[in-house]
Design an enzyme around this catalytic site. Sequence first.
Site, short mmCIF file in Angstrom:
data_model
loop_
_atom_site.label_atom_id
_atom_site.label_comp_id
_atom_site.label_asym_id
_atom_site.label_seq_id
_atom_site.Cartn_x
_atom_site.Cartn_y
_atom_site.Cartn_z
N LYS A 1 15.71 -21.36 6.57
CA LYS A 1 15.12 -20.08 6.17
C LYS A 1 15.29 -19.05 7.27
CE LYS A 1 10.48 -21.29 7.82
NZ LYS A 1 9.05 -21.38 7.50
N ARG B 1 -3.09 -21.84 3.01
CA ARG B 1 -2.25 -20.67 2.72
C ARG B 1 -1.50 -20.86 1.41
NH1 ARG B 1 3.10 -20.98 6.69
NH2 ARG B 1 3.96 -22.87 5.75
N HIS C 1 1.77 -28.99 4.45
CA HIS C 1 2.22 -28.44 5.74
C HIS C 1 1.11 -28.59 6.76
CE1 HIS C 1 5.22 -26.31 8.02
NE2 HIS C 1 4.29 -25.51 8.53
N ARG D 1 11.27 -32.47 7.72
CA ARG D 1 11.88 -31.17 7.47
C ARG D 1 11.80 -30.28 8.71
NH1 ARG D 1 7.04 -30.77 4.30
NH2 ARG D 1 5.87 -29.10 5.29
N TYR E 1 12.03 5.90 29.63
CA TYR E 1 10.99 6.71 29.00
C TYR E 1 9.65 6.55 29.70
CZ TYR E 1 14.05 7.62 24.99
OH TYR E 1 15.08 8.03 24.19
N CYS F 1 14.42 0.54 25.93
CA CYS F 1 14.68 1.56 24.90
C CYS F 1 15.23 0.89 23.64
CB CYS F 1 15.68 2.58 25.43
SG CYS F 1 15.23 3.31 27.02
N ASP G 1 18.22 1.06 22.52
CA ASP G 1 19.60 0.61 22.67
C ASP G 1 19.96 0.20 24.09
OD1 ASP G 1 20.16 1.67 19.93
OD2 ASP G 1 19.77 3.56 20.95
#
Length: 375
Positions: A36, A141, A170, A226, A268, A315, A317
Amino acid sequence: METKIQSHVEIDLLKIQDNAKAIKAYCNRKLIAVVKADAYGHGAVQVADVLHNIADMFAVATVEEGIELRQAGIRNPILVLFSTLTDTVDEIISYELTPTIDNWNLATRLNEAVLGRNSLLQLVPIEKAYIHLDINTGMNRSGIPYLEVRDFIDKLQTLNRLELEGITTHLATADEEDHSFVNLQLQRFVSSIEDVEKSDTGIPFFHVANSAATISIPDSHFDAVRPGLALYGIYPASSYFVDLQPALCWKTHVSWVSMIDSGEGISYGLTHKVKQPTRIAAIQVGYGDGYPRSLSNKGEVLINGIRRPILGRICMDITVVGLETTDHVEIGDEVILIGKQGDAEITVDEIAKKTETIPYEILTQIGKRVKRIYA
């Protein structure tokens, strides 16, 4: 066109394969490989392709994730781990996915949808749908309450186009040292399935163990395990009985080098100000790539096998790191964000602890613009 300073991850599929083999050899059970969230950032299709001869089944979180695997040619059974809405039943049947059930409405709708449906994989009529039953043993859940399981299974027997293939729950605390609640959940699970009769083929089979339980709690193994995170070489528990190899290395390159004067600020907000003339480097990665902004002013990277501190705010990027004035660091030099360089290593666990989160989040947040390169 790819440039040298692009951030990318290198994923060693053979290490994932070796991890899966080691887990299966240790447990001697069916292996439900959890892929997943794009295989925890490693690439679901690529991982499923390399594991298709090892895994008995794959597990995904959504119907869409299952369809992606089917369209890529994966023919192993695919379990959808969580109960879905009823508007997905046609796709579940047509793509021969195995849904997890925890409510009667979904079960009846699936039973109705089988009639007259053809498989998109084999172009033949589908006679029945295989399902797994989710039991709530205390995680709270999802799932049928464990005290109501017997009655629910009796009702399922009236739906003649459904085949109960598996029963699951679970574990909420398998990654903790104290296993008292795990033991309580296991007791509840066993009590709810103790009078469930299996067919000659071993159906329904029982599966409980997530990664932490798979590698550290043998009593949880039942008929299948699993693992998710463990497949990718990350230990989710402090104690374990299987040796694993991390499969992912996150790299970028130096994009800018400069000297700044004493008292100058960086990035920044100028949250870091140097106390003496300092050599700094910019590296092309930021929170837009999934590199945690919370590493600002406290994270480290590797350049030339040496840890370099992150200075100032990360930042979107770009990230700035500090260098020694005598360093021979140039534009284009390799930077390790996660992984090894020489004798030094920065692990996913280390980053997770510094950012007060878990390895799962670090891996799954690596963004789409970070190119995946497979070995």
